[in-house]
Motif scaffolding. Sequence first.
Motif, short mmCIF file in Angstrom:
data_model
loop_
_atom_site.label_atom_id
_atom_site.label_comp_id
_atom_site.label_asym_id
_atom_site.label_seq_id
_atom_site.Cartn_x
_atom_site.Cartn_y
_atom_site.Cartn_z
N ALA A 204 7.24 -9.14 -6.46
CA ALA A 204 6.67 -7.79 -6.46
C ALA A 204 6.35 -7.32 -7.87
O ALA A 204 7.11 -7.55 -8.82
N GLY A 205 5.21 -6.63 -8.01
CA GLY A 205 4.82 -6.13 -9.32
C GLY A 205 3.49 -5.40 -9.29
O GLY A 205 3.03 -4.93 -8.25
N ASP A 206 2.87 -5.34 -10.45
CA ASP A 206 1.59 -4.66 -10.65
C ASP A 206 0.50 -5.70 -10.92
O ASP A 206 0.72 -6.65 -11.70
N PRO A 207 -0.67 -5.58 -10.30
CA PRO A 207 -1.70 -6.61 -10.45
C PRO A 207 -2.12 -6.87 -11.90
O PRO A 207 -2.22 -8.03 -12.31
N VAL A 208 -2.38 -5.82 -12.65
CA VAL A 208 -2.86 -6.01 -14.02
C VAL A 208 -1.76 -6.63 -14.89
O VAL A 208 -2.01 -7.57 -15.65
N LYS A 209 -0.54 -6.12 -14.76
CA LYS A 209 0.57 -6.69 -15.54
C LYS A 209 0.80 -8.15 -15.19
O LYS A 209 1.08 -8.97 -16.06
N GLN A 210 0.68 -8.47 -13.90
CA GLN A 210 0.87 -9.86 -13.49
C GLN A 210 -0.21 -10.75 -14.10
O GLN A 210 0.09 -11.84 -14.60
N ALA A 211 -1.45 -10.31 -14.05
CA ALA A 211 -2.54 -11.12 -14.59
C ALA A 211 -2.37 -11.34 -16.09
O ALA A 211 -2.57 -12.46 -16.59
N LEU A 212 -1.98 -10.30 -16.80
CA LEU A 212 -1.78 -10.43 -18.24
C LEU A 212 -0.63 -11.38 -18.57
O LEU A 212 -0.72 -12.19 -19.50
N LYS A 213 0.45 -11.29 -17.79
CA LYS A 213 1.59 -12.17 -18.02
C LYS A 213 1.24 -13.61 -17.69
O LYS A 213 1.64 -14.55 -18.40
N ALA A 214 0.48 -13.81 -16.61
CA ALA A 214 0.05 -15.16 -16.25
C ALA A 214 -0.82 -15.76 -17.36
O ALA A 214 -0.67 -16.94 -17.72
N ASN A 215 -1.73 -14.96 -17.91
CA ASN A 215 -2.56 -15.43 -19.01
C ASN A 215 -1.70 -15.84 -20.21
O ASN A 215 -1.94 -16.89 -20.84
N GLU A 216 -0.72 -15.02 -20.51
CA GLU A 216 0.17 -15.29 -21.65
C GLU A 216 0.92 -16.60 -21.44
O GLU A 216 0.98 -17.46 -22.33
N TRP A 217 1.51 -16.76 -20.29
CA TRP A 217 2.31 -17.96 -20.01
C TRP A 217 1.44 -19.21 -19.93
O TRP A 217 1.87 -20.30 -20.32
N GLY B 197 -1.25 -10.63 2.79
CA GLY B 197 -2.12 -10.25 1.69
C GLY B 197 -1.34 -9.94 0.42
O GLY B 197 -0.11 -9.92 0.40
N LEU B 198 -2.10 -9.67 -0.66
CA LEU B 198 -1.45 -9.36 -1.93
C LEU B 198 -0.57 -8.12 -1.82
O LEU B 198 0.38 -7.97 -2.58
N GLY B 199 -0.89 -7.25 -0.85
CA GLY B 199 -0.10 -6.04 -0.66
C GLY B 199 1.34 -6.30 -0.29
O GLY B 199 2.18 -5.39 -0.36
N MET B 200 1.66 -7.52 0.12
CA MET B 200 3.06 -7.87 0.37
C MET B 200 3.87 -7.80 -0.92
O MET B 200 5.07 -7.52 -0.89
N ARG B 201 3.20 -8.08 -2.05
CA ARG B 201 3.91 -8.16 -3.34
C ARG B 201 3.40 -7.18 -4.39
O ARG B 201 4.17 -6.78 -5.27
N LEU B 202 2.13 -6.82 -4.34
CA LEU B 202 1.53 -6.10 -5.45
C LEU B 202 1.08 -4.70 -5.08
O LEU B 202 0.52 -4.47 -4.01
N LYS B 203 1.30 -3.76 -5.98
CA LYS B 203 0.85 -2.39 -5.80
C LYS B 203 -0.69 -2.34 -5.82
O LYS B 203 -1.34 -3.19 -6.41
N ASN B 204 -1.22 -1.31 -5.19
CA ASN B 204 -2.67 -1.04 -5.26
C ASN B 204 -3.52 -2.21 -4.78
O ASN B 204 -4.61 -2.48 -5.33
N THR B 205 -3.03 -2.92 -3.77
CA THR B 205 -3.80 -4.01 -3.18
C THR B 205 -3.76 -3.86 -1.66
O THR B 205 -3.00 -3.07 -1.12
N VAL B 206 -4.58 -4.66 -0.98
CA VAL B 206 -4.74 -4.51 0.47
C VAL B 206 -3.57 -5.12 1.23
O VAL B 206 -3.16 -6.26 0.95
#
Length: 521
Positions: A95-108, A125-134
């Motif tokens: 569970a987390g935030d989409p933008v923060k997840q994408a940025l962390k994935a890029n970093e790693w 769907g992504l809404g199972m784990r991520l805020k502001n998603t379907v």
Amino acid sequence: MIIPDMKSFARLISLFLVLLFFFLFPFGSRAQEITGNVSVSEAGRWADSVYTSLTLEERIGQLIFMRANHSGSGYIKNNGDLIKQYNLGGIVFFAGDPVKQALKANEWNRLPKTPLLFAMDAEWGLGMRLKNTVKYPLQMTLGAISNDSLIYRMGRQIGQQCRRIGIQMNLAPVVDVNNNPLNPVIGMRSFGQSPQSVARKGYFYMKGLQDEGVIACAKHFPGHGDTQTDSHLTLPVLNKSKRELRSVELVPFNYLIKNGVASVMVAHLSVPAYEKRKNRPATLSEKIVTRLLKNKMGFKGLVVTDGLDMKGVTKYFKKEDIALEAFKAGNDILLIPEDIPASVKAIMEAVKSGKIKPEHLAGSCKKILRYKYMSGAYLRKMTDTANLIPNLNKYEYNALAPKIFEKAVTIVKNDDNLLPLSHPDTLNTAILIMGDTSESELEKPFWQVMQTTVFRLDHDAGVDERQEVLGKLEGFNLVIIAVVNTNISAPKHFGISESDIQFIQHIARIKNVVLDVFASP
């Protein structure tokens, strides 16, 4: 749903929450490629080239997929060091935030010698784990629809959203058969109680994902549906004969394997029919993983363990031994072991001592590398966070979920054929909402076609409140009862109290009742 005589409300609710359709049409056995434009031979050449460049420790690192975070918590701080040191194979996000997840994935993803493969549980769907998603419907709701092309469309949309946020592997669909109403962990995550229907609907979901280039994962092998405990907390026992397992639990897995599912997740279950050693989960059983799944059932794709930090496996095995035992059993991807350094060390020592053959390690490592190529993970593409939230919430995405919910509405009983209501404007109708005392949207459609009086009760309403409502219902010849604010837990009776059940039963004995259970599904 008309219920003049409710003799067993509990049985009715169970019927309401299971699949009512039973059908299966044959499909071909042609394996589905993850992406239509990728050559398997090209993937093999890339995998061979990368494998040759890796040290023994780096090859072992490819087997391990680490936990990114605990749900609701920040990303684990020392992950970057482990990714770089061991050249880990992948990351599983929670569970987390989409933008923060994408940025962390890029970093790693900039850290390891070999590009990472990113995975997550996005069952609905992504809404199972991520805020502001379907959020799409849970799988049991999908079990109640007859048009399976909607499931395929959902799978494709989820696949598109996964790719947009940089996820190459969705740990879905769940293809457990929901044949135990007391199951605390599967329940609404299953398509239903018919093995054939679960197989068919799981296929459409899988195909949608893989047609968008996302690795699908059938879980939880050999079947977590008929258990009464949660493998996150203990080791459940699946106490069935081989014949029973072949006729129910294994049916969906067999079907998806024949139709090209890319990966299968093995559950932490004790299955005495195949593994006689006490307290040895399927994940650590060579008889189940290699002999049954890979050899007998012919599965050639990625074999993934369920989380190796779950109590279903850590309860009886030391954390430094679990990953080694799982790999020896025949798993390819070792999902979130508790102690990564100890896990790598144990496997390395086993390879050096000859307990694990070099070709075993080469086979699993190269297989993971091939799927990195076929899913596009090999490109090490950074996710662009500009317009990420709007891109994940396109109009067509948000339009599909309500359409599926609409198609899932199911009439369980229709005694005396009272539905559809004839001449509703001539009826003296009361609406009783149980579970909420505030005005709700569900009342408004009735006002357009009939005059109604609305009564409301909380689930924990007292005897005096119930008696007051009962007295006011005397002059009505039809009562529409709406049960709202339920939950998805069968062991918790879906949030419907015993006093609610008894009250509804009493009304149904003296009135014509339309009972609407607003639950998932």
